[in-house]
Design an enzyme around this catalytic site. Structure first.
Site, PDB file in Angstrom:
ATOM      1  N   TYR A   1     -10.875  34.754  -2.131  1.00 24.05           N
ATOM      2  CA  TYR A   1      -9.844  35.128  -3.098  1.00 24.05           C
ATOM      3  C   TYR A   1      -8.609  35.650  -2.387  1.00 24.05           C
ATOM      4  O   TYR A   1      -8.722  36.339  -1.361  1.00 24.05           O
ATOM      5  CB  TYR A   1     -10.345  36.237  -4.033  1.00 24.05           C
TER       6      TYR A   1
ATOM      7  N   TYR B   1     -19.241  31.623  -2.830  1.00 25.46           N
ATOM      8  CA  TYR B   1     -19.080  32.735  -1.894  1.00 25.46           C
ATOM      9  C   TYR B   1     -20.276  33.671  -1.973  1.00 25.46           C
ATOM     10  O   TYR B   1     -20.893  33.813  -3.016  1.00 25.46           O
ATOM     11  CB  TYR B   1     -17.762  33.486  -2.112  1.00 25.46           C
TER      12      TYR B   1
ATOM     13  N   ARG C   1     -22.581  33.297  -5.100  1.00 24.46           N
ATOM     14  CA  ARG C   1     -21.985  32.952  -6.391  1.00 24.46           C
ATOM     15  C   ARG C   1     -21.693  31.460  -6.374  1.00 24.46           C
ATOM     16  O   ARG C   1     -21.051  30.966  -5.455  1.00 24.46           O
ATOM     17  CB  ARG C   1     -20.663  33.697  -6.623  1.00 24.46           C
TER      18      ARG C   1
ATOM     19  N   HIS D   1     -17.036  28.907  -9.508  1.00 25.41           N
ATOM     20  CA  HIS D   1     -16.755  29.337 -10.883  1.00 25.41           C
ATOM     21  C   HIS D   1     -15.286  29.693 -11.007  1.00 25.41           C
ATOM     22  O   HIS D   1     -14.615  29.977 -10.002  1.00 25.41           O
ATOM     23  CB  HIS D   1     -17.626  30.543 -11.264  1.00 25.41           C
TER      24      HIS D   1
ATOM     25  N   HIS E   1     -12.772  32.331 -13.283  1.00 28.82           N
ATOM     26  CA  HIS E   1     -12.715  33.474 -14.204  1.00 28.82           C
ATOM     27  C   HIS E   1     -11.664  33.216 -15.284  1.00 28.82           C
ATOM     28  O   HIS E   1     -10.574  32.722 -14.976  1.00 28.82           O
ATOM     29  CB  HIS E   1     -12.316  34.747 -13.451  1.00 28.82           C
TER      30      HIS E   1
HETATM   31 FE   LIG Z   1     -15.545  35.254  -8.776  1.00 26.96          FE
END
Ligand SMILES: [Fe+2]
Lengths: 238, 203
Positions: free
Chosen positions: A106, A146, A157, A160, A162
């Site tokens: 991110y 990640y 994870r 995906h 958000h």
């Molecule tokens: Fe996330």
């Protein structure tokens, strides 16, 4: 009545459990006492309808920054409709989305322990308004998986995206995540599987759009409808 | 024929909500998009700490508020009095708690109103939603003002039977550094879990 005027408590099995044993933050931040029941009044069934005056929209293209070079990764086209519980389109509503880059990183200061590389051409966030059919669309990059660090049970994870969704009342406000179909990591994800109801989990997984049904040939298409709480107390069509 | 849909499941906001999504004016409700056009009413400042378990300050929490204008109106069709709503007041704000766990808002004191759904008299109040990593669903609560006789009749305030617990939702007059000079300042800490836990409502 043009907007939903009736909001009920969530149907429990279709919403996630609150405490997840191996997700430490859920144990540290969830209240220890059950929530109090309160009557729903005007404050809860109203909400901001003109948010675009506060929040800048028109940020639909995540695939590049300021018309610069294209971000690394597989181009994706993510589209769908925002609906209420009557199946009516929610128009002119702000949709925000954010995601990791193709390597699973991110662009956020809280993602400092992740060794995956940043991509200078990818911010990973966008905001748009739904149209007259309640439709939204974003061009982006397929996010990478990640690892979640510092947990008794480490896990990956799955890819995906958000979503932050407003709807037409304070009770229709929704924060959720969209998953990709056919991802092996979906089966082991602690958050996706915190939703007890299988149908509920299916509502979080996007559908692949066959290439011939997509107007553009440069991006893999995914369709993902979003449903916010709220319906009309007077049945429609009478 | 109406097609009934089930709402999409909620998920945690996680730790990575984009910093650029918090706009400069998002925590200041006294104007919408033109700082020259100000909302009517008494300017107030609300601030406090957010704590997780063991009184650890919680940074990176997303706090949103929603409230009526100074006259107790909402600019929303569900409010029968919406045509009286202040055009320079939206009623919505958003803030991220900072590195020390502090959140704050500048707004106007909301007016009370008679609820058209239930007939109850609502005292001046501000609805609050907390979103954070670890919270698979948001937490919702409502803030009230001190020395308001209307609190005694408010159906949400009184949905909490324990007097000492509902007291935790009453803003406390305070001298606060971040308060604008012309605003009345109030403090309210939000305790997600543990001693002095903030009461939350069924969402
Ligand atoms: Fe996330």
């Amino acid at each position: 009545m043009t907007t939903p005027n009736f909001f009920e408590a969530y149907d429990e099995p279709s919403q996630p459990v609150i405490r997840i044993a191996q997700y430490r933050e859920s144990l540290l931040r969830s209240p220890s006492r059950p929530p109090y029941k309160r009557p729903v009044t005007l404050t809860e069934i109203t909400g901001p309808l003109n948010l675009a005056r506060k929040l800048k929209t028109g940020m639909n293209d995540l695939s590049r920054v300021n018309n610069g070079a294209r971000a690394m990764g597989q181009l994706i086209w993510v589209t769908g409709r925002l609906l209420d519980e009557d199946g009516m389109p929610v128009r002119g509503s702000v949709i925000e989305l954010w995601q990791a880059n193709a390597a699973g990183r991110y662009a956020h200061k809280a993602d400092s322990q992740n060794p995956a590389p940043h991509d200078p051409n990818f911010l990973g966030s966008g905001r748009c308004l739904t149209d007259q059919e309640g439709r939204y669309a974003f061009l982006s990059i397929k996010p990478g998986a990640y690892p979640v660090p510092n947990h008794a049970a480490r896990w990956w994870r799955p890819p995906h995206i958000h979503f932050s969704i407003f709807g037409e009342g304070f009770m229709s406000r929704l924060i959720t995540q969209m998953y990709f179909p056919g991802e092996p990591l979906n089966a082991a994800d602690l958050l996706l599987n915190a939703v007890p109801d299988e149908k509920g989990r299916e509502r979080l997984v996007a559908k692949w759009i066959p290439m011939m049904q997509l107007e553009r040939a440069d991006a893999v298409g995914f369709e993902h409808d979003l449903v916010v709480r709220g319906h009309r107390a007077t049945p429609m069509g009478f | 024929m109406v097609k009934k849909r089930t709402p999409t499941p909620s998920h945690t906001v996680g730790p990575f909500f984009p910093a650029r999504f918090f706009g400069e004016g998002d925590y200041d409700l006294t104007f919408v998009d033109d700082p020259a056009k100000r909302a009517q009413g008494q300017k107030i400042y609300i601030g406090g700490n957010i704590y997780e378990a063991e009184r650890v300050p919680r940074w990176n929490c997303m706090v949103e508020i929603w409230q009526p204008d100074a006259g107790g109106c909402f600019n929303h069709p569900n409010d029968p009095r919406h045509s009286h709503a202040d055009p320079n007041f939206m009623g919505w704000g958003r803030r991220s708690s900072d590195d020390a766990g502090w959140y704050d808002f500048v707004t106007v004191k909301p007016g009370g109103y008679t609820d058209p759904l239930t007939g109850f008299r609502r005292a001046p109040h501000i609805d609050v939603a907390i979103m954070s990593s670890g919270l698979m669903r948001r937490l919702v609560t409502t803030l009230f003002f001190p020395d308001e006789p209307a609190n005694a009749e408010d159906p949400v305030f009184n949905a909490i039977p324990e007097a000492d617990v509902r007291e935790r939702l009453i803003l406390k007059p305070a001298k606060l550094e971040g308060a604008p000079a012309d605003a009345t300042a109030y403090r309210l800490d939000i305790v997600l879990q543990g001693d002095g836990e903030t009461p939350f409502f069924v969402d």
